[in-house]
Design a protein around this motif. Structure first.
Motif, mmCIF file in Angstrom:
data_model
loop_
_atom_site.group_PDB
_atom_site.id
_atom_site.type_symbol
_atom_site.label_atom_id
_atom_site.label_comp_id
_atom_site.label_asym_id
_atom_site.label_seq_id
_atom_site.Cartn_x
_atom_site.Cartn_y
_atom_site.Cartn_z
ATOM 1 N N LYS A 125 9.886 19.872 3.421
ATOM 2 C CA LYS A 125 8.619 19.431 2.811
ATOM 3 C C LYS A 125 7.398 19.758 3.666
ATOM 4 N N GLU A 126 7.586 19.869 4.974
ATOM 5 C CA GLU A 126 6.460 20.146 5.875
ATOM 6 C C GLU A 126 6.337 21.625 6.220
ATOM 7 N N GLN A 127 7.098 22.485 5.545
ATOM 8 C CA GLN A 127 7.076 23.928 5.771
ATOM 9 C C GLN A 127 7.189 24.282 7.255
ATOM 10 N N ARG A 128 8.169 23.716 7.917
ATOM 11 C CA ARG A 128 8.394 23.999 9.335
ATOM 12 C C ARG A 128 9.203 25.274 9.529
ATOM 13 N N VAL A 129 9.819 25.773 8.437
ATOM 14 C CA VAL A 129 10.660 26.963 8.515
ATOM 15 C C VAL A 129 9.960 28.104 7.776
ATOM 16 N N ARG A 130 9.822 29.228 8.464
ATOM 17 C CA ARG A 130 9.199 30.420 7.871
ATOM 18 C C ARG A 130 10.301 31.297 7.288
ATOM 19 N N LEU A 131 10.160 31.681 6.032
ATOM 20 C CA LEU A 131 11.147 32.518 5.361
ATOM 21 C C LEU A 131 10.855 33.982 5.636
ATOM 22 N N VAL A 132 11.897 34.692 6.046
ATOM 23 C CA VAL A 132 11.810 36.127 6.324
ATOM 24 C C VAL A 132 12.909 36.797 5.508
ATOM 25 N N ILE A 133 12.534 37.801 4.720
ATOM 26 C CA ILE A 133 13.494 38.461 3.829
ATOM 27 C C ILE A 133 13.535 39.953 4.113
ATOM 28 N N ASP A 134 14.732 40.468 4.341
ATOM 29 C CA ASP A 134 14.897 41.910 4.486
ATOM 30 C C ASP A 134 14.527 42.567 3.154
ATOM 31 N N ARG A 135 13.845 43.695 3.230
ATOM 32 C CA ARG A 135 13.365 44.384 2.030
ATOM 33 C C ARG A 135 14.480 44.644 1.010
ATOM 34 N N GLU A 136 15.671 45.009 1.487
ATOM 35 C CA GLU A 136 16.787 45.273 0.559
ATOM 36 C C GLU A 136 17.104 44.050 -0.292
ATOM 37 N N VAL A 137 17.073 42.875 0.305
ATOM 38 C CA VAL A 137 17.338 41.634 -0.437
ATOM 39 C C VAL A 137 16.190 41.358 -1.408
ATOM 40 N N ALA A 138 14.957 41.495 -0.932
ATOM 41 C CA ALA A 138 13.787 41.215 -1.775
ATOM 42 C C ALA A 138 13.725 42.146 -2.993
ATOM 43 N N GLU A 139 14.235 43.367 -2.831
ATOM 44 C CA GLU A 139 14.174 44.336 -3.932
ATOM 45 C C GLU A 139 15.434 44.343 -4.792
ATOM 46 N N SER A 140 16.417 43.536 -4.445
ATOM 47 C CA SER A 140 17.636 43.490 -5.255
ATOM 48 C C SER A 140 17.402 42.631 -6.492
ATOM 49 N N GLU A 141 18.199 42.864 -7.525
ATOM 50 C CA GLU A 141 18.020 42.116 -8.775
ATOM 51 C C GLU A 141 18.412 40.648 -8.626
ATOM 52 N N TYR A 142 19.446 40.402 -7.817
ATOM 53 C CA TYR A 142 19.952 39.043 -7.659
ATOM 54 C C TYR A 142 20.068 38.654 -6.192
ATOM 55 N N ILE A 143 19.964 37.353 -5.961
ATOM 56 C CA ILE A 143 20.254 36.779 -4.655
ATOM 57 C C ILE A 143 21.495 35.921 -4.833
ATOM 58 N N GLY A 144 22.420 36.073 -3.915
ATOM 59 C CA GLY A 144 23.599 35.219 -3.886
ATOM 60 C C GLY A 144 23.435 34.218 -2.764
ATOM 61 N N CYS A 145 23.657 32.945 -3.065
ATOM 62 C CA CYS A 145 23.460 31.905 -2.052
ATOM 63 C C CYS A 145 24.323 30.689 -2.360
ATOM 64 N N HIS A 146 24.396 29.796 -1.407
ATOM 65 C CA HIS A 146 25.099 28.534 -1.598
ATOM 66 C C HIS A 146 24.102 27.471 -2.080
ATOM 67 N N PRO A 147 24.572 26.512 -2.860
ATOM 68 C CA PRO A 147 23.713 25.389 -3.261
ATOM 69 C C PRO A 147 23.731 24.284 -2.195
ATOM 70 N N CYS A 148 23.429 24.672 -0.956
ATOM 71 C CA CYS A 148 23.382 23.774 0.212
ATOM 72 C C CYS A 148 24.758 23.262 0.632
#
Length: 178
Positions: A125-148
């Motif tokens: 909630k306090e935006q203490r973590v900065r998100l960094v995305i490799d270009r290949e991931v950002a340009e892919s159609e889908y992201i695969g991830c865990h629901p925490c």
């Protein structure tokens, strides 16, 4: 692994509150997903069968910090790409990056090691973590991830993550080339 693909939230029975909160947010934001339940996948290598079933490549999610432990980063990169600290440090103009302690991961993202995911940003909630995305991931159609939690995996359109989910969490992102 039950090898069944679902497009709806699971029954809450036996599920962690933080996992169910992910489905609540995805539904609230009208973000469709494909979900698969499986055995614990503690590493990117363990996700190989899940990847094939979902038809994606699960992202490697690394939780990093600077040497002073004052800046924290969540890096999303292709699962099979090698991580080289100096490549990222130079692009972020951070002298030394290292893996952040799991205490910070739990405090900021409400995630434990092996379950790191972009979905954890909804807990920052306090935006203490900065998100960094490799270009290949950002340009892919889908992201695969865990629901925490690493006993389920999601396939979500990258566009929905970037244009709906991240604005909802208040996080911006930085694109890097690794």
């Amino acid at each position: 692994m039950d090898n069944i693909l679902y497009t709806t939230r699971p029954d809450e029975n036996g599920r962690l509150e933080k996992e169910m909160a992910v489905y609540d947010v995805l539904e609230k934001l009208n973000i469709p997903y494909v979900r698969m339940d499986h055995e614990v996948t503690p590493s990117i290598e363990a996700c190989h069968d899940v990847d094939k079933q979902l038809g994606i490549e699960i992202c490697k999610n690394l939780f990093l910090c600077n040497s002073q432990k004052t800046q924290f980063y969540l890096l999303l990169m292709p699962g099979m790409k090698k991580f080289k600290t100096k490549d990222l440090s130079g692009q972020l103009e951070v002298a030394r990056l290292s893996f952040a302690n799991e205490t910070y991961m739990e405090e900021f993202l409400n995630i434990t090691p092996g379950s790191v995911s972009i979905m954890g940003l909804m807990n920052d909630k306090e935006q203490r973590v900065r998100l960094v995305i490799d270009r290949e991931v950002a340009e892919s159609e889908y992201i695969g991830c865990h629901p925490c939690i690493n006993t389920s995996s999601l396939k979500v359109k990258t566009k929905d993550i970037l244009e709906k989910f991240l604005p909802y969490t208040g996080h911006d992102y930085t694109i890097v080339d690794l």
